[in-house]
Design an enzyme around this catalytic site. Structure first.
Site, PDB file in Angstrom:
ATOM      1  N   ILE A 173       0.635  -1.177   0.046  1.00 29.26           N
ATOM      2  CA  ILE A 173      -0.001  -0.032  -0.106  1.00 29.26           C
ATOM      3  C   ILE A 173       0.920   1.326   0.014  1.00 29.26           C
ATOM      4  CG2 ILE A 173      -2.076  -0.842   0.992  1.00 29.26           C
ATOM      5  CD1 ILE A 173      -1.027   0.273   3.695  1.00 29.26           C
ATOM      6  N   GLY A 185       8.490   4.168   0.082  1.00 27.32           N
ATOM      7  CA  GLY A 185       9.145   5.320   0.469  1.00 27.32           C
ATOM      8  C   GLY A 185      10.764   5.110   0.080  1.00 27.32           C
ATOM      9  N   SER A 196      12.929   4.447   2.326  1.00 27.60           N
ATOM     10  CA  SER A 196      13.448   3.755   3.198  1.00 27.60           C
ATOM     11  C   SER A 196      12.727   2.146   3.438  1.00 27.60           C
ATOM     12  CB  SER A 196      13.593   4.323   4.681  1.00 27.60           C
ATOM     13  OG  SER A 196      14.171   5.328   4.658  1.00 27.60           O
ATOM     14  N   LYS A 255       5.555  -2.522   7.918  1.00 29.57           N
ATOM     15  CA  LYS A 255       6.526  -1.662   7.420  1.00 29.57           C
ATOM     16  C   LYS A 255       7.748  -2.478   7.219  1.00 29.57           C
ATOM     17  CE  LYS A 255       8.436   3.303   7.216  1.00 29.57           C
ATOM     18  NZ  LYS A 255       8.323   4.595   8.017  1.00 29.57           N
ATOM     19  N   ASP A 288      11.036  16.311   8.943  1.00 29.92           N
ATOM     20  CA  ASP A 288      10.774  15.466   7.975  1.00 29.92           C
ATOM     21  C   ASP A 288       9.147  15.321   7.639  1.00 29.92           C
ATOM     22  OD1 ASP A 288      11.317  14.712   5.133  1.00 29.92           O
ATOM     23  OD2 ASP A 288      11.068  12.639   6.157  1.00 29.92           O
TER      24      ASP A 288
END
Length: 181
Positions: free
Chosen positions: A11, A14, A16, A30, A112
């Protein structure tokens, strides 16, 4: 170390990590790319501090050297909302400010914070990607986004639907210090 399972639905992705929806439970995993274990450790540390603090942060359920299991939140990023032309209400901006203040109260230093790291569903806001919520230094990205919101976006003549390519071009100019600098 954990590797992707065939039944996980991707889904997000990025620099990382990749994020997958886990089947049968309201959770995501993740999985950090090889060599990004430092980002995993930093994000785990941030979630240990603010994870699950309502209403702004996801709850962390499990973790390892290269992964984190978090609550699933079925929202849109602010980036997606801009591309789809969904109006971003001022209350969303105020909720983000409260979420960042909460993180600071708990000793974190949010950095960030950008339009791909903020999920919105109705009036509920969740900040994600907390890997850069520690350490020294000042990040003005969120304050600069707020300036853009109040000086451009709320202007009735400013378009509410923006192309992803245009947003990426503006982000590139910002990163090069060519905006607000």
């Amino acid at each position: 170390m954990i590797n992707k399972s065939a039944d996980w639905e991707k889904i997000g992705e990025g620099r990382s990590a990749k994020v997958y929806k886990l089947p049968g439970v309201p959770r995501v995993i993740k999985v950090f790319h090889s060599g990004k274990e430092h980002a995993a450790a930093a994000e785990i540390a941030a979630y240990e501090v603010v994870g699950g603090l309502e209403p702004y942060y996801l709850r962390m359920h499990d973790y390892g050297s290269n992964y984190i299991v978090l609550d699933f939140f079925d929202g849109k990023t602010i980036h997606e909302m801009l591309v789809e032309g969904r109006f971003i209400q001022e209350s969303i901006i105020k909720h983000i400010d409260k979420a960042l203040a909460m993180a600071r109260q708990y000793g974190l230093n949010p950095k960030d914070v950008h339009i791909k790291n903020i999920l919105v569903q109705d009036q509920t806001v969740k900040l994600i990607d907390l890997a850069r919520f520690s350490g020294e230094g000042v990040c003005t990205r969120w304050e600069d986004l707020k300036k853009a919101y109040y000086h451009l976006y709320v202007n009735p003549l400013f378009p509410k639907k923006l192309s992803a390519a245009w947003i990426e071009q503006i982000a590139s100019q910002y990163k090069q210090g060519k905006l607000w600098g």
